[in-house]
Design a protein around this motif. Structure first.
Motif, short mmCIF file in Angstrom:
data_model
loop_
_atom_site.label_atom_id
_atom_site.label_comp_id
_atom_site.label_asym_id
_atom_site.label_seq_id
_atom_site.Cartn_x
_atom_site.Cartn_y
_atom_site.Cartn_z
N HIS A 1 0.54 -1.15 0.04
CA HIS A 1 0.13 -0.50 0.14
C HIS A 1 0.65 1.33 -0.12
O HIS A 1 0.78 2.02 -0.44
N THR A 2 1.97 1.14 0.92
CA THR A 2 2.53 2.29 0.56
C THR A 2 3.70 2.73 -0.29
O THR A 2 3.64 4.23 -0.92
N GLY B 1 6.34 8.59 3.22
CA GLY B 1 6.31 6.95 2.49
C GLY B 1 7.16 6.25 2.19
O GLY B 1 7.57 5.32 3.52
N VAL B 2 8.83 7.17 2.48
CA VAL B 2 10.16 5.83 2.92
C VAL B 2 10.35 6.53 4.29
O VAL B 2 10.65 5.12 4.65
N VAL B 3 9.74 7.12 4.90
CA VAL B 3 9.64 7.06 6.17
C VAL B 3 9.47 5.33 7.43
O VAL B 3 9.33 4.73 7.85
N CYS B 4 8.27 5.34 6.04
CA CYS B 4 7.00 3.96 6.34
C CYS B 4 7.82 2.77 6.31
O CYS B 4 7.85 2.13 7.18
N LEU B 5 8.25 3.11 4.90
CA LEU B 5 8.96 1.55 4.74
C LEU B 5 10.37 1.32 5.54
O LEU B 5 11.05 0.04 5.27
N PHE B 6 10.70 2.63 6.06
CA PHE B 6 12.21 1.97 6.48
C PHE B 6 11.06 1.73 7.52
O PHE B 6 12.32 0.48 7.73
N SER B 7 10.95 1.33 8.80
CA SER B 7 9.88 1.20 9.81
C SER B 7 9.78 0.41 9.51
O SER B 7 9.92 -1.02 10.30
N LEU B 8 8.64 0.04 8.84
CA LEU B 8 8.45 -1.33 8.25
C LEU B 8 9.71 -2.69 8.25
O LEU B 8 9.25 -3.86 8.17
N CYS B 9 10.84 -1.68 7.74
CA CYS B 9 11.48 -2.66 6.48
C CYS B 9 12.68 -3.66 7.67
O CYS B 9 13.85 -4.29 7.55
N LYS C 1 15.62 15.34 -5.29
CA LYS C 1 17.13 14.91 -4.99
C LYS C 1 17.10 16.65 -4.83
O LYS C 1 17.94 17.02 -4.07
N ASP C 2 16.59 17.37 -5.22
CA ASP C 2 16.77 18.67 -5.83
C ASP C 2 15.50 19.19 -4.22
O ASP C 2 15.77 21.11 -4.22
N SER C 3 14.93 18.94 -4.53
CA SER C 3 13.07 19.46 -3.94
C SER C 3 13.87 19.36 -1.66
O SER C 3 12.56 19.87 -1.60
N ASP C 4 14.13 18.30 -1.49
CA ASP C 4 13.90 18.16 -0.44
C ASP C 4 15.00 16.74 0.01
O ASP C 4 14.91 16.16 -0.22
N VAL C 5 15.81 17.47 1.24
CA VAL C 5 17.16 16.76 1.31
C VAL C 5 16.23 15.40 2.41
O VAL C 5 17.00 14.46 2.12
N ASN C 6 14.83 16.08 3.42
CA ASN C 6 14.45 14.89 4.38
C ASN C 6 14.08 13.19 2.87
O ASN C 6 14.20 12.19 3.47
N VAL C 7 13.90 13.52 2.33
CA VAL C 7 13.28 12.44 1.40
C VAL C 7 14.37 11.07 0.59
O VAL C 7 14.28 10.84 0.81
N VAL C 8 15.26 12.33 -0.08
CA VAL C 8 16.79 11.57 -0.04
C VAL C 8 17.21 11.26 1.49
O VAL C 8 17.79 9.54 1.04
N ARG C 9 17.74 11.64 2.12
CA ARG C 9 17.70 11.43 3.33
C ARG C 9 17.70 10.03 3.53
O ARG C 9 17.96 9.01 3.49
N GLN C 10 15.84 9.89 3.82
CA GLN C 10 15.77 8.81 4.22
C GLN C 10 15.71 7.62 3.32
O GLN C 10 15.39 6.36 3.78
N GLY C 11 15.05 8.27 2.08
CA GLY C 11 15.45 7.24 1.15
C GLY C 11 16.69 6.05 0.95
O GLY C 11 16.29 4.93 0.38
N VAL C 12 17.71 6.81 1.00
CA VAL C 12 19.21 6.14 0.92
C VAL C 12 19.78 5.44 1.90
O VAL C 12 19.52 3.73 2.20
N ALA C 13 18.63 5.74 3.27
CA ALA C 13 18.98 4.88 4.36
C ALA C 13 17.78 3.14 4.55
O ALA C 13 18.47 2.56 4.67
N THR C 14 16.73 3.59 3.64
CA THR C 14 15.56 2.42 3.57
C THR C 14 16.63 1.71 2.51
O THR C 14 16.53 0.21 3.02
N LEU C 15 17.12 2.29 1.38
CA LEU C 15 17.85 1.29 0.34
C LEU C 15 18.53 0.79 0.99
O LEU C 15 18.60 -0.43 1.21
#
Length: 112
Positions: free
Chosen positions: A27-28, A45-53, A80-94
């Protein structure tokens, strides 16, 4: 949902379970695909995926099988150019999903 699963492994596994009515991983990912330009939604969404995984091999495998690696890469690239939090959490999840330290095989599933 991610916060709910953060401290209790049994809830984490139950929420990520591959069940059409319950799989928060799927769903996420669907939300990230559909609302891909919505920065706040992508952040949560990426924060949720990180917590779930996080340290949860079954949920990592579910994410990989559902095309989650591609969704995460697209989300990080798009913001990548608009929000550092999406990038940071997305990379952490990956990083967490593809690492070998928890004995899971999510990285192997992706690199097949």
């Amino acid at each position: 949902m991610g916060s709910l699963s953060d401290k209790v492994p049994s809830i984490q596994i139950r929420l990520g379970k591959d069940d059409e009515n319950l799989s928060m991983v799927s769903h996420t990912l669907d939300c990230l695909r559909y609302f891909r330009d919505d920065v706040p939604l992508c952040t949560w969404g990426v924060v949720c995926l990180f917590s779930l995984c996080y340290e949860c091999s079954p949920n990592k495998a579910a994410l990989v099988e559902a095309g989650g690696i591609e969704v995460l890469i697209d989300t990080v690239s798009r913001h990548k150019d608009s929000d550092v939090n999406v990038v940071r959490q997305g990379v952490a999840t990956l990083f967490d999903v593809l690492r070998e330290s928890d004995g899971g095989d999510a990285g192997e599933l992706f690199f097949r």
